[in-house]
Scaffold this motif. Structure first.
Motif, PDB file in Angstrom:
ATOM      1  N   MET A  14       0.836  -1.203   0.000  1.00 20.03           N
ATOM      2  CA  MET A  14       0.000   0.000   0.000  1.00 20.03           C
ATOM      3  C   MET A  14       0.874   1.257   0.000  1.00 20.03           C
ATOM      4  SD  MET A  14      -3.385  -0.458   0.042  1.00 20.03           S
ATOM      5  CE  MET A  14      -4.016   0.981   0.879  1.00 20.03           C
ATOM      6  N   ARG A  15       1.968   1.219   0.745  1.00 19.19           N
ATOM      7  CA  ARG A  15       2.887   2.366   0.746  1.00 19.19           C
ATOM      8  C   ARG A  15       3.406   2.645  -0.656  1.00 19.19           C
ATOM      9  NH1 ARG A  15       5.306  -0.382   5.442  1.00 19.19           N
ATOM     10  NH2 ARG A  15       4.452   0.616   7.333  1.00 19.19           N
ATOM     11  N   HIS A  16       3.795   1.582  -1.355  1.00 21.11           N
ATOM     12  CA  HIS A  16       4.329   1.763  -2.704  1.00 21.11           C
ATOM     13  C   HIS A  16       3.277   2.362  -3.627  1.00 21.11           C
ATOM     14  CE1 HIS A  16       7.438  -1.671  -1.910  1.00 21.11           C
ATOM     15  NE2 HIS A  16       7.799  -0.523  -1.375  1.00 21.11           N
ATOM     16  N   ALA A  17       2.055   1.835  -3.566  1.00 17.36           N
ATOM     17  CA  ALA A  17       0.989   2.359  -4.426  1.00 17.36           C
ATOM     18  C   ALA A  17       0.641   3.792  -4.059  1.00 17.36           C
ATOM     19  CB  ALA A  17      -0.247   1.467  -4.310  1.00 17.36           C
ATOM     20  N   GLY A  18       0.579   4.074  -2.749  1.00 23.76           N
ATOM     21  CA  GLY A  18       0.250   5.422  -2.306  1.00 23.76           C
ATOM     22  C   GLY A  18       1.308   6.436  -2.709  1.00 23.76           C
ATOM     23  N   ARG A  19       2.567   6.058  -2.574  1.00 24.87           N
ATOM     24  CA  ARG A  19       3.650   6.972  -2.952  1.00 24.87           C
ATOM     25  C   ARG A  19       3.656   7.217  -4.451  1.00 24.87           C
ATOM     26  NH1 ARG A  19       7.976   3.786   0.849  1.00 24.87           N
ATOM     27  NH2 ARG A  19       7.337   4.700   2.853  1.00 24.87           N
ATOM     28  N   ALA A  20       3.348   6.178  -5.224  1.00 25.12           N
ATOM     29  CA  ALA A  20       3.298   6.346  -6.681  1.00 25.12           C
ATOM     30  C   ALA A  20       2.181   7.303  -7.072  1.00 25.12           C
ATOM     31  CB  ALA A  20       3.103   4.989  -7.358  1.00 25.12           C
ATOM     32  N   ALA A  21       0.995   7.135  -6.465  1.00 25.48           N
ATOM     33  CA  ALA A  21      -0.124   8.036  -6.772  1.00 25.48           C
ATOM     34  C   ALA A  21       0.211   9.467  -6.382  1.00 25.48           C
ATOM     35  CB  ALA A  21      -1.387   7.565  -6.055  1.00 25.48           C
ATOM     36  N   ALA A  22       0.820   9.647  -5.210  1.00 30.81           N
ATOM     37  CA  ALA A  22       1.179  10.992  -4.755  1.00 30.81           C
ATOM     38  C   ALA A  22       2.208  11.623  -5.683  1.00 30.81           C
ATOM     39  CB  ALA A  22       1.707  10.930  -3.328  1.00 30.81           C
ATOM     40  N   ALA A  23       3.154  10.829  -6.145  1.00 31.09           N
ATOM     41  CA  ALA A  23       4.178  11.352  -7.052  1.00 31.09           C
ATOM     42  C   ALA A  23       3.571  11.755  -8.393  1.00 31.09           C
ATOM     43  CB  ALA A  23       5.272  10.309  -7.259  1.00 31.09           C
ATOM     44  N   THR A  24       2.619  10.970  -8.885  1.00 33.72           N
ATOM     45  CA  THR A  24       1.951  11.339 -10.137  1.00 33.72           C
ATOM     46  C   THR A  24       1.146  12.620  -9.959  1.00 33.72           C
ATOM     47  OG1 THR A  24       1.873   9.072 -10.964  1.00 33.72           O
ATOM     48  CG2 THR A  24       0.230  10.594 -11.830  1.00 33.72           C
ATOM     49  N   LEU A  25       0.461  12.754  -8.837  1.00 29.52           N
ATOM     50  CA  LEU A  25      -0.293  13.985  -8.578  1.00 29.52           C
ATOM     51  C   LEU A  25       0.652  15.185  -8.525  1.00 29.52           C
ATOM     52  CD1 LEU A  25      -3.027  15.290  -7.919  1.00 29.52           C
ATOM     53  CD2 LEU A  25      -2.566  14.814  -5.497  1.00 29.52           C
ATOM     54  N   ALA A  26       1.804  15.030  -7.884  1.00 27.34           N
ATOM     55  CA  ALA A  26       2.780  16.124  -7.824  1.00 27.34           C
ATOM     56  C   ALA A  26       3.317  16.461  -9.210  1.00 27.34           C
ATOM     57  CB  ALA A  26       3.924  15.741  -6.886  1.00 27.34           C
ATOM     58  N   HIS A  27       3.532  15.433 -10.031  1.00 29.67           N
ATOM     59  CA  HIS A  27       3.986  15.646 -11.406  1.00 29.67           C
ATOM     60  C   HIS A  27       2.984  16.482 -12.194  1.00 29.67           C
ATOM     61  CE1 HIS A  27       5.679  14.705 -15.367  1.00 29.67           C
ATOM     62  NE2 HIS A  27       4.469  14.302 -15.738  1.00 29.67           N
ATOM     63  N   VAL A  28       1.707  16.162 -12.051  1.00 22.98           N
ATOM     64  CA  VAL A  28       0.662  16.927 -12.735  1.00 22.98           C
ATOM     65  C   VAL A  28       0.610  18.351 -12.193  1.00 22.98           C
ATOM     66  CG1 VAL A  28      -1.831  17.127 -13.062  1.00 22.98           C
ATOM     67  CG2 VAL A  28      -0.713  14.912 -13.343  1.00 22.98           C
ATOM     68  N   ALA A  29       0.697  18.498 -10.882  1.00 21.61           N
ATOM     69  CA  ALA A  29       0.576  19.820 -10.267  1.00 21.61           C
ATOM     70  C   ALA A  29       1.607  20.798 -10.811  1.00 21.61           C
ATOM     71  CB  ALA A  29       0.730  19.690  -8.752  1.00 21.61           C
ATOM     72  N   GLU A  30       2.801  20.315 -11.080  1.00 25.88           N
ATOM     73  CA  GLU A  30       3.858  21.183 -11.590  1.00 25.88           C
ATOM     74  C   GLU A  30       3.552  21.732 -12.974  1.00 25.88           C
ATOM     75  OE1 GLU A  30       7.326  18.767 -11.489  1.00 25.88           O
ATOM     76  OE2 GLU A  30       7.632  18.997  -9.312  1.00 25.88           O
TER      77      GLU A  30
END
Length: 249
Positions: A14-30
């Protein structure tokens, strides 16, 4: 209700999936800016999710036609990306990313301001963020979901806003959506009692006006009934004895 209790191995996934989703959201935000289309956001989510070895969980879920939900201004949730829908200065937009990775799901969202926004827009965004954080702060072994919802509702009311009742958070893990249904309103002392190892999303939808919503003809897009602005922030959390671990921090 058959709510899974995750062991350490599952929580690590779950940590791996959660971190991946958060990283993708941060990528979009930029990359968000006036002129960007919501279809661009969908393309970025697909590309970045794949780059991280994941799959966009929302794509095809109950027939949903996109890899991400993009909800602008008075759209409460489940906004469908479209090439003709472009962000404009003064907009607020929620981007909701869910990633399946190694058999588990991480679900997160945030609402972003495009350029200079009105005082009302900034206010509802900040209240929504505080509502999510207030809900997360209550989560721990032994509390009731009503306690979580009441804490959220109190913050919203103090800010002169309302909390949507028709839609809520959910259990998550090997399935993207499962029990329990996480309502973001009280009353305290009622609802499912949380136990260590439960995974769920805290994702209050906060309206500047009244809480009522309506569903548009596309069968997906939910908007405020009174046309007021709406904002949302979301984390995936796992309940622990003394609190919770945020998977999507």
């Amino acid at each position: 209700m058959g709510i899974p209790l995750l062991g350490e191995q599952a929580i690590e996934r779950m940590r791996h999936a959660g971190r991946a989703a958060a990283a993708t959201l941060a990528h979009v935000a930029e990359r968000l800016a006036a002129g960007v289309s919501t279809a661009d956001i969908d393309a970025w989510v697909r590309e970045d999710t794949a780059r991280r070895g994941g799959h966009p969980s929302q794509l095809g879920f109950h027939g949903f036609p996109a890899a991400v939900c993009t909800s602008r201004n008075d759209v409460v949730c489940h906004g469908v990306p479209r090439a003709e829908e472009r962000l404009r200065p003064g907009d607020i937009v929620n981007v909701d990313v869910t990633t399946r990775l190694d058999g588990f799901h991480g679900d997160t969202s945030a609402t972003f301001c495009i350029g200079e926004v009105s005082a009302d827009a900034r206010h509802v965004v900040e209240v929504a963020r505080r509502c999510r954080d207030a809900g997360v702060a209550v989560v721990r072994h032994g509390v009731r979901l009503g306690d979580v919802g009441a804490a959220i509702e109190e913050v919203a009311r103090a800010g002169g806003c309302s909390v949507v009742r028709e839609y809520g958070g959910h259990g998550i893990g090997k399935a993207m959506h499962g029990p329990p249904l996480v309502m973001h309103v009280g009353p305290r002392g009622q609802g499912v009692k949380l136990r260590t190892g439960m995974a769920l999303t805290i994702e209050p939808m906060v309206n500047l006006g009244r809480p009522e919503v309506r569903l548009l003809a596309d069968g997906w897009t939910v908007v405020t009934a009174d046309g007021s602005l709406s904002a949302q922030f979301e984390h995936t959390v796992v309940v622990t004895r003394d609190g919770c671990e945020v998977m999507t921090g």
